[in-house]
Design a protein around this motif. Structure first.
Motif, mmCIF file in Angstrom:
data_model
loop_
_atom_site.group_PDB
_atom_site.id
_atom_site.type_symbol
_atom_site.label_atom_id
_atom_site.label_comp_id
_atom_site.label_asym_id
_atom_site.label_seq_id
_atom_site.Cartn_x
_atom_site.Cartn_y
_atom_site.Cartn_z
ATOM 1 N N ARG A 192 -8.143 3.505 1.474
ATOM 2 C CA ARG A 192 -7.692 2.121 1.591
ATOM 3 C C ARG A 192 -7.126 1.796 2.969
ATOM 4 N NH1 ARG A 192 -7.391 -1.046 -2.703
ATOM 5 N NH2 ARG A 192 -5.738 -2.252 -1.696
ATOM 6 N N ARG A 193 -6.363 2.715 3.568
ATOM 7 C CA ARG A 193 -5.768 2.468 4.885
ATOM 8 C C ARG A 193 -5.881 3.737 5.730
ATOM 9 N NH1 ARG A 193 -5.661 -1.306 7.504
ATOM 10 N NH2 ARG A 193 -3.539 -1.627 8.228
ATOM 11 N N PRO A 194 -7.099 4.072 6.136
ATOM 12 C CA PRO A 194 -7.297 5.325 6.890
ATOM 13 C C PRO A 194 -6.502 5.392 8.185
ATOM 14 C CG PRO A 194 -9.280 3.947 6.914
ATOM 15 C CD PRO A 194 -8.373 3.378 5.886
ATOM 16 N N VAL A 195 -6.158 4.241 8.768
ATOM 17 C CA VAL A 195 -5.397 4.259 10.023
ATOM 18 C C VAL A 195 -4.037 4.918 9.826
ATOM 19 C CG1 VAL A 195 -4.316 1.986 9.683
ATOM 20 C CG2 VAL A 195 -4.681 2.861 11.999
ATOM 21 N N LEU A 196 -3.520 4.915 8.603
ATOM 22 C CA LEU A 196 -2.213 5.511 8.322
ATOM 23 C C LEU A 196 -2.325 6.943 7.791
ATOM 24 C CD1 LEU A 196 -0.496 2.494 6.498
ATOM 25 C CD2 LEU A 196 -0.313 3.117 8.924
ATOM 26 N N SER A 197 -3.525 7.427 7.591
ATOM 27 C CA SER A 197 -3.688 8.688 6.873
ATOM 28 C C SER A 197 -3.467 9.925 7.745
ATOM 29 C CB SER A 197 -5.069 8.764 6.223
ATOM 30 O OG SER A 197 -6.108 8.743 7.195
ATOM 31 N N ASP A 198 -3.655 9.825 9.048
ATOM 32 C CA ASP A 198 -3.480 11.003 9.907
ATOM 33 C C ASP A 198 -2.010 11.365 10.074
ATOM 34 O OD1 ASP A 198 -6.184 11.348 10.233
ATOM 35 O OD2 ASP A 198 -6.296 10.237 12.121
ATOM 36 N N ALA A 199 -1.173 10.353 10.177
ATOM 37 C CA ALA A 199 0.280 10.594 10.280
ATOM 38 C C ALA A 199 0.977 9.637 9.335
ATOM 39 C CB ALA A 199 0.755 10.392 11.711
ATOM 40 N N GLU B 158 0.830 -1.208 0.000
ATOM 41 C CA GLU B 158 0.000 0.000 0.000
ATOM 42 C C GLU B 158 0.867 1.263 0.000
ATOM 43 O OE1 GLU B 158 -3.324 0.082 -0.066
ATOM 44 O OE2 GLU B 158 -3.788 -2.041 0.250
ATOM 45 N N LEU B 159 1.865 1.271 0.870
ATOM 46 C CA LEU B 159 2.717 2.459 1.006
ATOM 47 C C LEU B 159 3.641 2.626 -0.192
ATOM 48 C CD1 LEU B 159 3.493 2.163 4.810
ATOM 49 C CD2 LEU B 159 2.076 3.898 3.715
ATOM 50 N N ALA B 160 4.069 1.513 -0.783
ATOM 51 C CA ALA B 160 4.881 1.612 -1.999
ATOM 52 C C ALA B 160 4.083 2.297 -3.103
ATOM 53 C CB ALA B 160 5.340 0.228 -2.443
ATOM 54 N N TYR B 161 2.814 1.947 -3.223
ATOM 55 C CA TYR B 161 1.947 2.553 -4.229
ATOM 56 C C TYR B 161 1.762 4.048 -3.947
ATOM 57 C CZ TYR B 161 -2.274 3.407 -7.018
ATOM 58 O OH TYR B 161 -3.188 3.920 -7.905
ATOM 59 N N VAL B 162 1.485 4.393 -2.695
ATOM 60 C CA VAL B 162 1.315 5.803 -2.323
ATOM 61 C C VAL B 162 2.601 6.578 -2.582
ATOM 62 C CG1 VAL B 162 0.958 7.362 -0.356
ATOM 63 C CG2 VAL B 162 -0.535 5.374 -0.666
ATOM 64 N N ASN B 163 3.726 5.957 -2.300
ATOM 65 C CA ASN B 163 5.016 6.612 -2.520
ATOM 66 C C ASN B 163 5.256 6.877 -4.007
ATOM 67 O OD1 ASN B 163 7.630 7.566 -1.485
ATOM 68 N ND2 ASN B 163 8.477 5.800 -2.559
ATOM 69 N N VAL B 164 4.861 5.937 -4.850
ATOM 70 C CA VAL B 164 4.987 6.138 -6.290
ATOM 71 C C VAL B 164 4.132 7.325 -6.737
ATOM 72 C CG1 VAL B 164 4.444 5.137 -8.547
ATOM 73 C CG2 VAL B 164 5.642 3.762 -6.837
ATOM 74 N N LEU C 94 5.360 10.948 -8.474
ATOM 75 C CA LEU C 94 4.797 11.477 -9.714
ATOM 76 C C LEU C 94 4.106 12.822 -9.501
ATOM 77 C CD1 LEU C 94 3.340 8.156 -11.167
ATOM 78 C CD2 LEU C 94 5.224 9.498 -12.127
ATOM 79 N N GLY C 95 4.172 13.326 -8.272
ATOM 80 C CA GLY C 95 3.554 14.605 -7.968
ATOM 81 C C GLY C 95 2.052 14.537 -7.760
ATOM 82 N N LEU C 96 1.507 13.338 -7.637
ATOM 83 C CA LEU C 96 0.067 13.153 -7.460
ATOM 84 C C LEU C 96 -0.278 13.123 -5.975
ATOM 85 C CD1 LEU C 96 -0.373 10.420 -10.220
ATOM 86 C CD2 LEU C 96 -0.825 12.874 -10.421
ATOM 87 N N VAL C 97 -0.036 14.251 -5.319
ATOM 88 C CA VAL C 97 -0.143 14.321 -3.864
ATOM 89 C C VAL C 97 -1.573 14.081 -3.391
ATOM 90 C CG1 VAL C 97 0.223 15.768 -1.836
ATOM 91 C CG2 VAL C 97 1.832 15.862 -3.757
ATOM 92 N N GLU C 98 -2.536 14.726 -4.010
ATOM 93 C CA GLU C 98 -3.918 14.555 -3.579
ATOM 94 C C GLU C 98 -4.415 13.139 -3.824
ATOM 95 O OE1 GLU C 98 -5.622 16.590 -1.667
ATOM 96 O OE2 GLU C 98 -3.732 17.702 -1.685
ATOM 97 N N GLU C 99 -3.981 12.544 -4.918
ATOM 98 C CA GLU C 99 -4.341 11.153 -5.171
ATOM 99 C C GLU C 99 -3.714 10.237 -4.126
ATOM 100 O OE1 GLU C 99 -6.067 7.813 -6.898
ATOM 101 O OE2 GLU C 99 -6.510 9.956 -7.104
ATOM 102 N N ALA C 100 -2.488 10.561 -3.717
ATOM 103 C CA ALA C 100 -1.830 9.783 -2.667
ATOM 104 C C ALA C 100 -2.615 9.884 -1.365
ATOM 105 C CB ALA C 100 -0.404 10.279 -2.469
ATOM 106 N N ARG C 101 -3.033 11.097 -1.019
ATOM 107 C CA ARG C 101 -3.819 11.290 0.213
ATOM 108 C C ARG C 101 -5.137 10.507 0.133
ATOM 109 N NH1 ARG C 101 -1.570 15.436 3.096
ATOM 110 N NH2 ARG C 101 -0.532 17.099 1.911
ATOM 111 N N ARG C 102 -5.793 10.630 -0.999
ATOM 112 C CA ARG C 102 -7.100 9.988 -1.174
ATOM 113 C C ARG C 102 -6.963 8.464 -1.113
ATOM 114 N NH1 ARG C 102 -8.632 13.203 -4.671
ATOM 115 N NH2 ARG C 102 -7.731 12.173 -6.501
#
Length: 426
Positions: free
Chosen positions: A412-419, A389-395, A399-407
């Motif tokens: 998918r893993r809201p427990v990791l989204s706050d920090a 999951e984090l590897a995908y978000v990091n990719v 690519l500069g897709l910050v909002e897509e990374a946040r979303r």
């Protein structure tokens, strides 16, 4: 004279001493305590003709990484199977299927067996938890299957600490954290030195995002746990992961080098490989510098202990190690293979991490997109699969897709989204 184990199963032994050692050994083994090996050894010493005692010894030896000795113990059990109950004979046969790598047949045989003997606990244990035959089936939706499996057994066990802990982790992995914690507390109250219980509680704390509480609880608990215990290294992996989430880089490396990685952990190779690789790549994702020599060592370890593809969870982590260390030949071998219960995912995963290692972010994204929805098929826990999951978000971040990374993280893993433990994503 008819003797029975602590779960009411008839045992073919005339030795009360052997039965007592067997009962003690089962309790210790189910709690992932290394002393179970000695207890099973005492059991077969008291009655060398006790077939199920030899099966238990084989299981304990396998958990200690002594594969050859384990197979010898099972052969002894099989040679004694002519004069035992039908339950014991089927127990021995199912264990033989597992030892010979026939996981699908073993899973089917154990399920059928448990319909008649639901309290045959050592066979039930083979299918249970995040490292059991169901979790490593390669099937989509195996978390729901595991929950259904433990739920069907629960009424047969009453206030049994092992069953409660086992069902609790099934609840945890399907998002039912509060119910999981209630059951886990009851289990640990009955057997506080149950390493599986401490492990499963750690997963619940992780899923609630309780980093500080998790570090405090597990740091205290693991102090009195034998470092030769099968879960010692993995419990320390949880501590290293929490240290990473806490920004405590020094503690993270100290735990990895002292208790988790090759040469430090006395656990099973699959845990040493997967835990080491997970920390290294998640550290990179979080923005920490990883010495290339660490990746080289991880790749060498993977090549030594998992030279042939087939254990898909290990293969996933081997692919990452080979990619990040620049071992293209090893990575290519995985990419060209389809062996293992999730072998069809090996090629895209190998390609994805090969691209990640080279900074080819668009290609990495293309390769990861079809894997992400079915990554559960690799097995392991949610906490472990967060690596993908984090590897995908990091990719996405690269690519500069910050909002897509946040979303993505939020959905998918809201427990990791706050920090989020991803560099640049705060």
């Amino acid at each position: 004279m008819s003797l029975a184990d602590g779960y009411g199963n008839t045992l073919t032994t005339r030795s009360a001493e052997a039965r007592d050692h067997y009962e003690s050994a089962v309790t210790l083994f189910l709690g992932a305590n290394r002393e179970g090996l000695a207890a099973f050894s005492h059991c077969v010493a008291a009655d060398p003709q006790f077939a199920l005692g030899h099966v238990g010894l084989a299981r304990a030896l396998m958990s200690a990484g002594r594969t050859s000795d384990a197979k010898d113990a099972l052969k002894t059990a099989e040679s004694l199977a002519f004069d035992v109950t039908s339950r014991e004979r089927d127990h021995i046969a199912a264990t033989g299927l597992v030892f010979s790598g026939q996981s699908a047949k073993a899973r089917q045989a154990i399920r059928a067996h448990l319909s008649d003997h639901p309290r045959d606990v050592l066979l039930a244990q083979m299918c249970a938890s995040v490292f059991g035959l169901i979790a490593f089936s390669g099937e989509a939706g195996h978390e729901a299957s595991l929950l259904a499996f433990t739920e069907s057994l629960l009424p047969h066990y009453g206030e049994d600490w092992w069953m409660m802990a086992t069902h609790a982790v099934s609840l945890c992995e399907t998002g039912q954290i509060a119910a999981s914690e209630v059951l886990m507390a009851r289990s640990l109250a009955l057997n506080p030195r149950n390493a599986n219980g401490a492990h499963f509680k750690s997963h619940a704390l992780y899923e609630r995002g309780e980093t500080t509480a998790g570090r405090q609880y597990l740091t205290t608990w693991v102090q009195d746990y034998d470092d030769r215990g099968v879960l010692h290294g993995h419990l320390n992996w949880h501590l290293a992961l929490w240290a990473l989430h806490d920004g405590d880089e020094g503690a993270m490396w100290a735990i990895l080098d002292g208790s988790v990685g090759p040469g430090a952990s006395k656990g099973l190779p699959i845990n040493i490989l997967t835990d080491t690789v997970a920390i290294l790549h998640r550290a990179e994702i979080a923005g920490y510098a990883v010495d290339p020599r660490r990746w080289t060592a991880a790749s060498e370890y993977a090549a030594q202990y998992f030279p042939n593809p087939g254990q898909s969870f290990a293969d996933l982590h081997a692919a990452i190690a080979h990619a990040m260390s620049g071992k293209g030949d090893r990575l290519a071998r995985l990419a060209e293979s389809s062996s293992g219960y999730a072998g069809d995912l090996l090629a895209p995963v190998s390609l994805a991490f090969g691209h990640i290692a080279r900074g080819r972010w668009s290609d990495a994204l293309d390769a990861l997109v079809p894997v992400l929805p079915v990554a559960e098929r690799f097995g392991g826990s949610r906490a472990q699969r967060d690596l993908v999951e984090l590897a995908y978000v990091n990719v996405l971040m690269k690519l500069g897709l910050v909002e897509e990374a946040r979303r993505t993280l939020k959905t998918r893993r809201p427990v990791l989204s706050d920090a989020p433990p991803v560099s640049g994503l705060t």
